[in-house]
Design a protein around this motif. Structure first.
Motif, PDB file in Angstrom:
ATOM      1  N   LYS A   2      52.816  45.889  45.504  1.00  7.77           N
ATOM      2  CA  LYS A   2      53.981  45.992  46.397  1.00  7.77           C
ATOM      3  C   LYS A   2      53.585  45.799  47.856  1.00  7.77           C
ATOM      4  O   LYS A   2      54.141  46.425  48.763  1.00  7.77           O
ATOM      5  CB  LYS A   2      54.713  47.327  46.212  1.00  7.77           C
ATOM      6  CG  LYS A   2      55.232  47.569  44.801  1.00  7.77           C
ATOM      7  CD  LYS A   2      55.995  48.882  44.713  1.00  7.77           C
ATOM      8  CE  LYS A   2      56.592  49.098  43.334  1.00  7.77           C
ATOM      9  NZ  LYS A   2      55.558  49.250  42.287  1.00  7.77           N
ATOM     10  N   THR A   3      52.617  44.920  48.103  1.00  3.48           N
ATOM     11  CA  THR A   3      52.066  44.722  49.437  1.00  3.48           C
ATOM     12  C   THR A   3      52.596  43.436  50.062  1.00  3.48           C
ATOM     13  O   THR A   3      52.662  42.396  49.398  1.00  3.48           O
ATOM     14  CB  THR A   3      50.525  44.657  49.392  1.00  3.48           C
ATOM     15  OG1 THR A   3      50.029  45.878  48.842  1.00  3.48           O
ATOM     16  CG2 THR A   3      49.936  44.449  50.776  1.00  3.48           C
ATOM     17  N   VAL A   4      52.961  43.527  51.341  1.00  4.03           N
ATOM     18  CA  VAL A   4      53.353  42.361  52.127  1.00  4.03           C
ATOM     19  C   VAL A   4      52.275  42.122  53.175  1.00  4.03           C
ATOM     20  O   VAL A   4      51.889  43.047  53.904  1.00  4.03           O
ATOM     21  CB  VAL A   4      54.724  42.572  52.800  1.00  4.03           C
ATOM     22  CG1 VAL A   4      55.046  41.418  53.752  1.00  4.03           C
ATOM     23  CG2 VAL A   4      55.815  42.716  51.741  1.00  4.03           C
ATOM     24  N   VAL A   5      51.775  40.886  53.252  1.00  8.50           N
ATOM     25  CA  VAL A   5      50.690  40.543  54.171  1.00  8.50           C
ATOM     26  C   VAL A   5      51.245  39.710  55.315  1.00  8.50           C
ATOM     27  O   VAL A   5      51.933  38.694  55.091  1.00  8.50           O
ATOM     28  CB  VAL A   5      49.585  39.751  53.444  1.00  8.50           C
ATOM     29  CG1 VAL A   5      48.438  39.433  54.412  1.00  8.50           C
ATOM     30  CG2 VAL A   5      49.066  40.541  52.242  1.00  8.50           C
ATOM     31  N   LEU A   6      50.941  40.117  56.549  1.00 11.11           N
ATOM     32  CA  LEU A   6      51.389  39.406  57.743  1.00 11.11           C
ATOM     33  C   LEU A   6      50.214  38.717  58.421  1.00 11.11           C
ATOM     34  O   LEU A   6      49.070  39.149  58.312  1.00 11.11           O
ATOM     35  CB  LEU A   6      52.043  40.366  58.730  1.00 11.11           C
ATOM     36  CG  LEU A   6      53.223  41.208  58.253  1.00 11.11           C
ATOM     37  CD1 LEU A   6      53.850  41.953  59.439  1.00 11.11           C
ATOM     38  CD2 LEU A   6      54.271  40.357  57.548  1.00 11.11           C
ATOM     39  N   GLY A   7      50.533  37.638  59.150  1.00 17.55           N
ATOM     40  CA  GLY A   7      49.515  36.914  59.901  1.00 17.55           C
ATOM     41  C   GLY A   7      50.160  35.789  60.680  1.00 17.55           C
ATOM     42  O   GLY A   7      51.360  35.828  60.988  1.00 17.55           O
ATOM     43  N   GLY A   8      49.360  34.773  60.998  1.00 20.57           N
ATOM     44  CA  GLY A   8      49.888  33.624  61.710  1.00 20.57           C
ATOM     45  C   GLY A   8      50.841  32.819  60.833  1.00 20.57           C
ATOM     46  O   GLY A   8      50.931  33.021  59.621  1.00 20.57           O
ATOM     47  N   ARG A   9      51.540  31.908  61.466  1.00 20.97           N
ATOM     48  CA  ARG A   9      52.540  31.127  60.740  1.00 20.97           C
ATOM     49  C   ARG A   9      51.892  30.349  59.604  1.00 20.97           C
ATOM     50  O   ARG A   9      50.928  29.599  59.821  1.00 20.97           O
ATOM     51  CB  ARG A   9      53.249  30.161  61.684  1.00 20.97           C
ATOM     52  CG  ARG A   9      54.469  29.483  61.076  1.00 20.97           C
ATOM     53  CD  ARG A   9      55.174  28.604  62.069  1.00 20.97           C
ATOM     54  NE  ARG A   9      56.487  28.211  61.579  1.00 20.97           N
ATOM     55  CZ  ARG A   9      57.313  27.381  62.220  1.00 20.97           C
ATOM     56  NH1 ARG A   9      56.935  26.862  63.395  1.00 20.97           N
ATOM     57  NH2 ARG A   9      58.491  27.085  61.717  1.00 20.97           N
ATOM     58  N   PRO A  10      52.387  30.483  58.363  1.00 20.54           N
ATOM     59  CA  PRO A  10      51.778  29.773  57.237  1.00 20.54           C
ATOM     60  C   PRO A  10      52.093  28.282  57.281  1.00 20.54           C
ATOM     61  O   PRO A  10      53.235  27.886  57.513  1.00 20.54           O
ATOM     62  CB  PRO A  10      52.416  30.438  56.013  1.00 20.54           C
ATOM     63  CG  PRO A  10      53.711  30.980  56.512  1.00 20.54           C
ATOM     64  CD  PRO A  10      53.491  31.365  57.941  1.00 20.54           C
ATOM     65  N   VAL A  11      51.070  27.469  57.089  1.00 23.12           N
ATOM     66  CA  VAL A  11      51.245  26.024  57.020  1.00 23.12           C
ATOM     67  C   VAL A  11      50.495  25.504  55.804  1.00 23.12           C
ATOM     68  O   VAL A  11      49.570  26.141  55.304  1.00 23.12           O
ATOM     69  CB  VAL A  11      50.742  25.311  58.296  1.00 23.12           C
ATOM     70  CG1 VAL A  11      51.546  25.736  59.518  1.00 23.12           C
ATOM     71  CG2 VAL A  11      49.263  25.588  58.510  1.00 23.12           C
ATOM     72  N   ALA A  12      50.925  24.349  55.309  1.00 21.59           N
ATOM     73  CA  ALA A  12      50.288  23.743  54.144  1.00 21.59           C
ATOM     74  C   ALA A  12      50.182  22.240  54.357  1.00 21.59           C
ATOM     75  O   ALA A  12      51.119  21.602  54.849  1.00 21.59           O
ATOM     76  CB  ALA A  12      51.088  24.033  52.874  1.00 21.59           C
ATOM     77  N   SER A  13      49.045  21.671  54.007  1.00 22.32           N
ATOM     78  CA  SER A  13      48.856  20.225  54.054  1.00 22.32           C
ATOM     79  C   SER A  13      49.313  19.567  52.754  1.00 22.32           C
ATOM     80  O   SER A  13      49.646  18.385  52.735  1.00 22.32           O
ATOM     81  CB  SER A  13      47.379  19.884  54.311  1.00 22.32           C
ATOM     82  OG  SER A  13      46.968  20.383  55.571  1.00 22.32           O
ATOM     83  N   ARG A  14      49.290  20.368  51.669  1.00 25.48           N
ATOM     84  CA  ARG A  14      49.722  19.883  50.358  1.00 25.48           C
ATOM     85  C   ARG A  14      50.496  20.981  49.665  1.00 25.48           C
ATOM     86  O   ARG A  14      50.412  22.145  50.036  1.00 25.48           O
ATOM     87  CB  ARG A  14      48.509  19.486  49.492  1.00 25.48           C
ATOM     88  CG  ARG A  14      47.847  18.229  49.940  1.00 25.48           C
ATOM     89  CD  ARG A  14      46.496  17.943  49.268  1.00 25.48           C
ATOM     90  NE  ARG A  14      46.292  18.438  47.933  1.00 25.48           N
ATOM     91  CZ  ARG A  14      46.216  17.698  46.838  1.00 25.48           C
ATOM     92  NH1 ARG A  14      46.422  16.392  46.914  1.00 25.48           N
ATOM     93  NH2 ARG A  14      45.944  18.225  45.663  1.00 25.48           N
ATOM     94  N   MET A  15      51.247  20.611  48.650  1.00 27.30           N
ATOM     95  CA  MET A  15      51.888  21.615  47.814  1.00 27.30           C
ATOM     96  C   MET A  15      51.917  21.124  46.375  1.00 27.30           C
ATOM     97  O   MET A  15      51.901  19.923  46.097  1.00 27.30           O
ATOM     98  CB  MET A  15      53.306  21.930  48.304  1.00 27.30           C
ATOM     99  CG  MET A  15      54.309  20.812  48.197  1.00 27.30           C
ATOM    100  SD  MET A  15      55.961  21.325  48.782  1.00 27.30           S
ATOM    101  CE  MET A  15      56.856  19.762  48.656  1.00 27.30           C
ATOM    102  N   LEU A  16      51.959  22.074  45.468  1.00 25.90           N
ATOM    103  CA  LEU A  16      52.062  21.792  44.047  1.00 25.90           C
ATOM    104  C   LEU A  16      53.491  22.093  43.608  1.00 25.90           C
ATOM    105  O   LEU A  16      54.021  23.175  43.886  1.00 25.90           O
ATOM    106  CB  LEU A  16      51.071  22.659  43.265  1.00 25.90           C
ATOM    107  CG  LEU A  16      51.047  22.476  41.744  1.00 25.90           C
ATOM    108  CD1 LEU A  16      50.607  21.064  41.384  1.00 25.90           C
ATOM    109  CD2 LEU A  16      50.112  23.508  41.114  1.00 25.90           C
ATOM    110  N   VAL A  17      54.111  21.134  42.938  1.00 31.04           N
ATOM    111  CA  VAL A  17      55.500  21.259  42.497  1.00 31.04           C
ATOM    112  C   VAL A  17      55.527  21.143  40.970  1.00 31.04           C
ATOM    113  O   VAL A  17      54.894  20.251  40.398  1.00 31.04           O
ATOM    114  CB  VAL A  17      56.391  20.169  43.132  1.00 31.04           C
ATOM    115  CG1 VAL A  17      57.845  20.312  42.682  1.00 31.04           C
ATOM    116  CG2 VAL A  17      56.301  20.242  44.660  1.00 31.04           C
TER     117      VAL A  17
END
Length: 348
Positions: free
Chosen positions: A260-275
């Protein structure tokens, strides 16, 4: 002329569609689905298929001496769309219930009901276009709803009309005023129908109560920052409403349902994604380029796609923010919807 069932929510869009097709000389009749418990729609004027709206739809059909049928699909809707949405949030992803509803309920069960009543076609108030069984974006890009319709199979699209795909909302309002339709001034329905003002408490309480239990909010070094009111209430990339004071902007980077943990940090970015869980409207090569939308209001990005079985890897031209597991990735060639699937994960 054709025998057409018009899916009527009672709102201004479907009411205008009903009158448009009637004026064109088609043999129209109205069908409405009751899919929500009364406590979720009572007194909600803009809600999809709220009691007042349903009565307005029935009165419109009666005023033109046309039939109107009401189907109770509440059990099927709860067992599929509502339960699935709650379970998806419980697993830590952010689903799109409207996509599932369109695929299985509106253009599934309701479409079957229309056919059983002898309809050749089903018409709805969606802002999209169909040509030869192919789905296209609406002319009014601000209203376009093709993103939510990508999972509707071509066999159904071939028997579907979207009359509003060629017009804008202002024109719809003008026609409603000209015909003096009862719901001409009804507000647009913008919420998920069972989550008024974005509150999913109803389905969490019934299907996934652990998703609204309090838990820790930590940073990427696992330092405790505070506590949340339920990890089901947050999404990857969310910045506002976290209740954590900080000198820098913090975003939701990860959701860990097992603790039940929420992790915060810098803005998430992705160069690729799996669909995954892909559906295509035509035969696609193993590698190709297209434009992808990862949210309904996403402007779209030109990407490279590599198909691997029933999944595909998507490469962005630059790091893309807020690639959210559970949301749909819908691929376009110009205005034409090629297909899409569910975002499994983003990759740095």
């Amino acid at each position: 002329m054709s025998k057409i069932a018009v899916a009527m929510s009672g709102g201004v869009d479907s009411s205008v569609v009903f009158r448009m097709l009637y004026e064109e000389g088609h043999e129209v009749f109205g069908i409405t689905m009751r899919h929500l418990p009364e406590e979720l729609v009572r007194d909600r004027i803009g809600s999809c298929c709220a009691p007042r709206a349903v009565r307005a739809a029935s009165r419109l059909a009666a005023s033109l001496n046309r039939p109107h049928y009401l189907f109770d699909l509440s059990e099927e809707f709860a067992a599929t769309v509502m339960r699935w949405t709650a379970e998806a949030y419980r697993s830590g992803v952010t689903p799109n219930p409207c996509v599932l509803c369109n695929e299985g309920i509106k253009f599934g069960l309701l479409f079957q009901r229309a056919r059983a009543l002898g309809a050749e076609f089903l018409a709805t108030g969606h802002y999209a276009r169909v040509h030869n069984g192919r789905l296209f974006a609406a002319r009014d890009r601000m209203r376009d709803q093709s993103y939510f319709l990508y999972r509707v199979p071509r066999s159904v699209l071939s028997a579907t009309f979207f009359p509003l795909g060629e017009v804008g909302k202002d024109e719809v309002r003008r026609m409603a005023e000209e015909w003096d339709l009862e719901m001409k001034d009804a507000p647009d329905s913008t919420d998920v129908c069972f989550a008024p003002e974005g509150d999913f408490s109803y389905i969490f309480e019934r299907f996934a109560p652990e998703a609204i239990e309090s838990g820790p909010i930590v940073d990427e070094a696992t330092r405790l920052l505070g506590r949340h009111r339920g990890f089901g209430r947050v999404t990857i990339g969310q910045r506002r409403g976290l209740g954590i004071p900080a000198s820098e902007r913090l975003y939701v980077r990860a959701i860990r349902p097992e603790t039940k943990t929420v992790v915060l940090g810098g803005r998430p970015v992705a160069s690729r994604m799996l669909v995954e869980n892909l559906i295509w409207h035509q035969k696609m090569p193993e590698r190709f380029e297209a434009v992808v939308k990862i949210r309904s209001r996403h402007p779209g990005r030109a990407v490279s796609i590599e198909r691997i079985g029933d999944r595909c890897h998507v490469t962005f031209p630059a790091p893309e923010p807020n690639v959210t597991p559970g949301q749909s990735a819908v691929f376009y060639e110009g205005d034409c919807v090629l297909g899409g699937g569910i975002i499994c994960q983003g990759e740095v």
